[in-house]
Design a protein around this motif. Structure first.
Motif, PDB file in Angstrom:
ATOM      1  N   LEU A 145      -9.792  -1.585  -4.311  1.00  0.00           N
ATOM      2  CA  LEU A 145      -9.021  -0.610  -3.833  1.00  0.00           C
ATOM      3  C   LEU A 145      -7.466  -0.897  -3.989  1.00  0.00           C
ATOM      4  O   LEU A 145      -6.916   0.106  -4.244  1.00  0.00           O
ATOM      5  CB  LEU A 145      -9.147  -0.203  -2.333  1.00  0.00           C
ATOM      6  N   LEU A 146      -7.239  -2.179  -3.937  1.00  0.00           N
ATOM      7  CA  LEU A 146      -5.843  -2.633  -3.936  1.00  0.00           C
ATOM      8  C   LEU A 146      -5.494  -2.292  -5.542  1.00  0.00           C
ATOM      9  O   LEU A 146      -4.383  -1.871  -5.926  1.00  0.00           O
ATOM     10  CB  LEU A 146      -5.685  -4.239  -3.828  1.00  0.00           C
ATOM     11  N   ALA A 147      -6.337  -2.755  -6.274  1.00  0.00           N
ATOM     12  CA  ALA A 147      -6.280  -2.527  -7.821  1.00  0.00           C
ATOM     13  C   ALA A 147      -5.944  -1.017  -8.224  1.00  0.00           C
ATOM     14  O   ALA A 147      -5.311  -0.643  -9.195  1.00  0.00           O
ATOM     15  CB  ALA A 147      -7.489  -3.344  -8.454  1.00  0.00           C
ATOM     16  N   VAL A 165       2.210   0.086   2.113  1.00  0.00           N
ATOM     17  CA  VAL A 165       0.989   0.845   2.637  1.00  0.00           C
ATOM     18  C   VAL A 165       1.369   2.225   3.376  1.00  0.00           C
ATOM     19  O   VAL A 165       0.795   3.222   3.053  1.00  0.00           O
ATOM     20  CB  VAL A 165       0.198  -0.210   3.492  1.00  0.00           C
ATOM     21  N   VAL A 166       2.597   1.918   4.284  1.00  0.00           N
ATOM     22  CA  VAL A 166       2.775   3.195   4.979  1.00  0.00           C
ATOM     23  C   VAL A 166       3.772   4.009   4.753  1.00  0.00           C
ATOM     24  O   VAL A 166       3.930   5.066   5.291  1.00  0.00           O
ATOM     25  CB  VAL A 166       3.134   2.416   6.565  1.00  0.00           C
ATOM     26  N   THR A 167       4.464   3.740   3.232  1.00  0.00           N
ATOM     27  CA  THR A 167       5.456   4.687   2.909  1.00  0.00           C
ATOM     28  C   THR A 167       5.162   5.289   1.677  1.00  0.00           C
ATOM     29  O   THR A 167       6.050   6.077   1.045  1.00  0.00           O
ATOM     30  CB  THR A 167       6.781   3.819   2.968  1.00  0.00           C
ATOM     31  N   THR A 168       4.388   4.813   0.906  1.00  0.00           N
ATOM     32  CA  THR A 168       3.955   5.484  -0.290  1.00  0.00           C
ATOM     33  C   THR A 168       2.431   6.243  -0.143  1.00  0.00           C
ATOM     34  O   THR A 168       1.556   5.694   0.265  1.00  0.00           O
ATOM     35  CB  THR A 168       3.771   4.330  -1.410  1.00  0.00           C
ATOM     36  N   PRO A 169       2.537   7.247  -1.016  1.00  0.00           N
ATOM     37  CA  PRO A 169       1.159   8.013  -1.184  1.00  0.00           C
ATOM     38  C   PRO A 169      -0.033   7.335  -1.647  1.00  0.00           C
ATOM     39  O   PRO A 169      -1.200   7.281  -0.934  1.00  0.00           O
ATOM     40  CB  PRO A 169       1.629   9.235  -2.199  1.00  0.00           C
ATOM     41  N   GLU A 170       0.254   6.252  -2.411  1.00  0.00           N
ATOM     42  CA  GLU A 170      -0.646   5.280  -3.054  1.00  0.00           C
ATOM     43  C   GLU A 170      -1.164   4.530  -1.880  1.00  0.00           C
ATOM     44  O   GLU A 170      -2.498   4.339  -1.440  1.00  0.00           O
ATOM     45  CB  GLU A 170      -0.379   4.712  -4.137  1.00  0.00           C
ATOM     46  N   GLY A 171      -0.210   3.749  -1.066  1.00  0.00           N
ATOM     47  CA  GLY A 171      -0.425   2.881  -0.226  1.00  0.00           C
ATOM     48  C   GLY A 171      -1.285   3.881   1.251  1.00  0.00           C
ATOM     49  O   GLY A 171      -2.270   3.236   1.635  1.00  0.00           O
ATOM     50  N   MET A 173      -3.342   6.426   0.804  1.00  0.00           N
ATOM     51  CA  MET A 173      -4.568   6.517   0.301  1.00  0.00           C
ATOM     52  C   MET A 173      -5.359   5.448   0.207  1.00  0.00           C
ATOM     53  O   MET A 173      -6.469   5.353   0.884  1.00  0.00           O
ATOM     54  CB  MET A 173      -4.714   7.163  -1.178  1.00  0.00           C
ATOM     55  N   PHE A 174      -4.724   4.258   0.124  1.00  0.00           N
ATOM     56  CA  PHE A 174      -5.434   2.960   0.267  1.00  0.00           C
ATOM     57  C   PHE A 174      -5.993   2.600   1.549  1.00  0.00           C
ATOM     58  O   PHE A 174      -6.950   2.292   1.750  1.00  0.00           O
ATOM     59  CB  PHE A 174      -4.655   1.739  -0.381  1.00  0.00           C
ATOM     60  N   LEU A 175      -5.036   2.806   2.507  1.00  0.00           N
ATOM     61  CA  LEU A 175      -5.204   2.515   4.038  1.00  0.00           C
ATOM     62  C   LEU A 175      -6.320   3.677   4.399  1.00  0.00           C
ATOM     63  O   LEU A 175      -7.416   2.879   5.192  1.00  0.00           O
ATOM     64  CB  LEU A 175      -3.799   2.941   4.417  1.00  0.00           C
ATOM     65  N   VAL A 176      -6.343   4.985   4.046  1.00  0.00           N
ATOM     66  CA  VAL A 176      -7.488   5.858   4.622  1.00  0.00           C
ATOM     67  C   VAL A 176      -8.718   5.333   4.004  1.00  0.00           C
ATOM     68  O   VAL A 176      -9.684   5.100   4.661  1.00  0.00           O
ATOM     69  CB  VAL A 176      -7.002   7.210   4.328  1.00  0.00           C
TER      70      VAL A 176
END
Length: 296
Positions: A145-147, A165-171, A173-176
């Protein structure tokens, strides 16, 4: 409670082969009772509980320091949660303490620590492999998921990783997605181990039978068992926040509680004859009515 399986005859009398995976249905009151019993065990033998809690806490700190030393601070979070997955194996010593308190056997370091060493030649070693396998799956899905969402970026610190992780859309999505997959793996591991580890310590069964019994216990009483899983997860997360210090008390209480929960979920083993078949007398003793109140 599940039924018996298999049949046979002894002296012309029909007998049934006991099903080793039978379980009792429980309610939320059983969880509360088991938790109370777990707290009492911790108070009766605090030195053992604090010892195993300290081992677990120091292991968590070592995991974080290793991730930092290898300049992979972004792995601190998944490593910390992944480390929490191996709690049932470390808790074997706590199960033994509760078992000895239950039977009145003397408590001693040699006996309690020795039982863990003795398990290396038994089925618990295979269960440990199952736990580690799930943990490896957890770590690899994090890397994948990181990749996929963050690429192979390097982060100067854990704080920098959290910020992305908490301030970007990609981050986000990774978190969820990462937490959703982690939740599924956690439920899977919980279902496989909540009964299997204490059962392997208590009885001479193979690890496949123990895992089937464990899953059956969760399926038979889904609401109380999922509720207990949420309690365990929340307790571990809160305990990990102050540098794992909370695990000094939380882990032993959870371990002792799991033993007593196992006693409530899995009825006592029926008496068997030399052929391994349950006699009519033992069969009546292990009927649903007789086993409605499991051994404590």
């Amino acid at each position: 409670m599940t039924g018996e399986q298999g049949s046979g005859t002894i002296d012309g009398q029909p007998v049934r082969r006991p099903d080793p995976t039978r379980v009792n249905a429980i309610g939320f009151d059983a969880i509360v009772d088991a938790l109370g019993a777990g707290m009492r065990d911790f108070r009766k033998a605090p030195r053992f509980g604090l010892f195993f809690g300290a081992v677990y806490a120091l292991g968590g700190i070592l995991v974080l320091l290793t991730a930092s030393a290898l300049h992979m601070s972004y792995l601190s979070y998944p490593l910390a949660i992944g480390f929490g997955l191996i709690g049932p194996f470390i808790a074997v010593g706590l199960y033994e303490v509760s078992r000895r308190l239950e039977t009145g056997e003397p408590l001693g370091w040699a006996g309690v620590l020795g039982v863990i060493w003795a398990q290396r030649k038994r089925e618990i070693a295979w269960m440990a492999f199952v736990v580690l396998f799930v943990q490896i799956m957890w770590m690899y899905q994090v890397r994948l998921l990181l990749a996929l969402f963050l690429g192979f970026k390097s982060f100067a610190s854990f704080g920098a990783f959290v910020e992305v992780v908490v301030t970007t859309p990609e981050g986000l999505m990774f978190l969820v997605i990462g937490n959703a997959i982690g939740a599924v793996l956690s439920v899977l591991l919980f279902s496989l181990t909540v009964v299997s580890f204490p059962m392997l310590l208590d009885r001479d069964v193979d690890f496949i039978t123990a895992m089937i019994t464990s899953v059956r216990a969760v399926v038979t009483s889904p609401k109380p068992m999922i509720g207990w899983a949420l309690v365990v997860t929340a307790t571990l997360i809160v305990s990990m926040l102050p540098l794992f210090a909370g695990l000094l008390v939380a882990l032993p209480v959870l371990g002792h509680t799991t033993w007593h929960l196992y006693r409530k979920l899995v009825p006592p083993a029926p008496q068997e004859d030399e052929a391994g078949l349950q006699s009519p007398t033992a069969s009546s003793a292990s009927s649903p009515a007789a086993s409605a109140s499991p051994a404590r």
